[in-house]
Scaffold this active site. Structure first.
Site, mmCIF file in Angstrom:
data_model
loop_
_atom_site.group_PDB
_atom_site.id
_atom_site.type_symbol
_atom_site.label_atom_id
_atom_site.label_comp_id
_atom_site.label_asym_id
_atom_site.label_seq_id
_atom_site.Cartn_x
_atom_site.Cartn_y
_atom_site.Cartn_z
ATOM 1 N N PRO A 103 62.523 -15.587 -73.269
ATOM 2 C CA PRO A 103 61.375 -14.963 -73.932
ATOM 3 C C PRO A 103 61.668 -14.491 -75.347
ATOM 4 C CG PRO A 103 61.672 -14.090 -71.710
ATOM 5 C CD PRO A 103 62.888 -14.895 -72.027
ATOM 6 N N GLU A 130 67.039 -11.901 -63.920
ATOM 7 C CA GLU A 130 66.702 -10.923 -64.960
ATOM 8 C C GLU A 130 67.036 -11.424 -66.365
ATOM 9 O OE1 GLU A 130 65.169 -7.374 -66.463
ATOM 10 O OE2 GLU A 130 65.062 -8.257 -64.454
ATOM 11 N N ARG A 168 58.023 -37.688 -75.484
ATOM 12 C CA ARG A 168 56.870 -38.486 -75.912
ATOM 13 C C ARG A 168 56.932 -38.857 -77.382
ATOM 14 N NH1 ARG A 168 52.468 -36.369 -77.973
ATOM 15 N NH2 ARG A 168 51.084 -37.474 -76.548
ATOM 16 N N ASP A 183 48.779 -36.785 -83.024
ATOM 17 C CA ASP A 183 48.662 -35.620 -82.156
ATOM 18 C C ASP A 183 48.214 -34.376 -82.905
ATOM 19 O OD1 ASP A 183 49.416 -36.828 -79.831
ATOM 20 O OD2 ASP A 183 51.526 -36.297 -79.991
#
Length: 262
Positions: A103, A130, A168, A183
């Site tokens: 994160p 954790e 991709r 894209d």
């Protein structure tokens, strides 16, 4: 490209990497994707890879030894600054990118996917519990990546996102090499709307310009609608953007039209 995924839940990846575009790319030899269970590198009989945090607190923390050992075997080096080669050491540029999903990392973007797609070898560490022993961040990885400001149960899904978005972009994977070029986010703009047959469905018609056969007008419409969609949905992507004279004209047209509509 070779992608090694270091995880304690390799079975979570099987459906993703063996089906659809990723599965075909693997079968055709366009990408090599390996799953490495770092429990196999644990130094105890119970294959334990986590422990309680020093200083107390809830949750379990992934131990450094198994992850260092797994990545060392995959890359040939534990040290983040150099790689060992015959006769000495080489700069870190010769070392595969080692990506930690977490994160606190840089938010993943199309630009980062393009960056990773230019590499020959990626190692992705998908953690759980954790968190990680801080020495993994400090001395092993080259990149820390987050896929957004929310909490997941582990790093497996972010690892899947990275693998999919990078693969991709590799030559031949999509079949039509223009698909990845057009894209959303490739140019920092959202993609224009798409239509297919029938030309009229429940009274809703395909824009006439797309049926005109005039390629120049079609391209101009697509570029303009790309600006429109970006302005309406993600105006932040236009802030500080340098525009050509033609793009500035298209954006001004869109802004006038949207102001009139509102």
């Amino acid at each position: 490209m070779r992608i090694d995924i270091v995880t304690i839940f390799p079975e979570m990846f099987e459906g993703v990497i063996n089906n659809s575009i990723l599965g075909r790319a693997r079968r055709e030899g366009l990408v090599e994707i390996n799953l490495i269970d770092f429990r196999a590198y644990s130094n105890n009989k119970h294959n334990t890879v986590d422990d309680t945090p020093y200083g107390g607190g809830g949750g379990m923390v992934l131990k450094p030894e198994p992850i260092f050992s797994a990545v060392e075997e995959l890359t040939g080096s534990v040290r983040a600054g150099t790689v060992e080669v015959e006769g000495g050491e080489a700069p870190a540029t010769a070392r595969p990118r080692v990506i930690l999903t977490c994160p606190q990392g840089e938010v993943f973007s199309q630009a980062k996917a393009l960056d990773f797609a230019s590499e020959e070898h990626l190692v992705i560490i998908a953690g759980h519990y954790e968190g990680y022993d801080e020495r993994i961040r400090q001395y092993l990885v080259t990149d820390e990546i987050s896929i957004g400001d929310y909490v997941l149960t582990g790093g497996e899904i972010p690892a899947m996102v990275i693998v999919d978005s990078v693969t991709r972009l590799l030559p031949g994977v999509l079949g039509n090499d223009t698909s990845a070029v057009l894209d959303s986010f490739r140019e920092g703009l959202l993609e224009y709307p798409h239509y297919t047959r029938p030309a009229e469905f429940r009274g809703w018609k395909v824009p006439d310009v797309l049926l005109s056969g005039h390629h120049g007008n079609v391209e101009r419409w697509r570029r303009k609608e790309s600006f429109r969609r970006t302005l309406v949905r993600r105006p932040d992507l236009l802030q500080g953007r340098e525009l050509s004279k033609e793009d500035r004209k298209l954006l001004d047209e869109v802004m006038r039209e949207e102001n009139q509509t509102n």
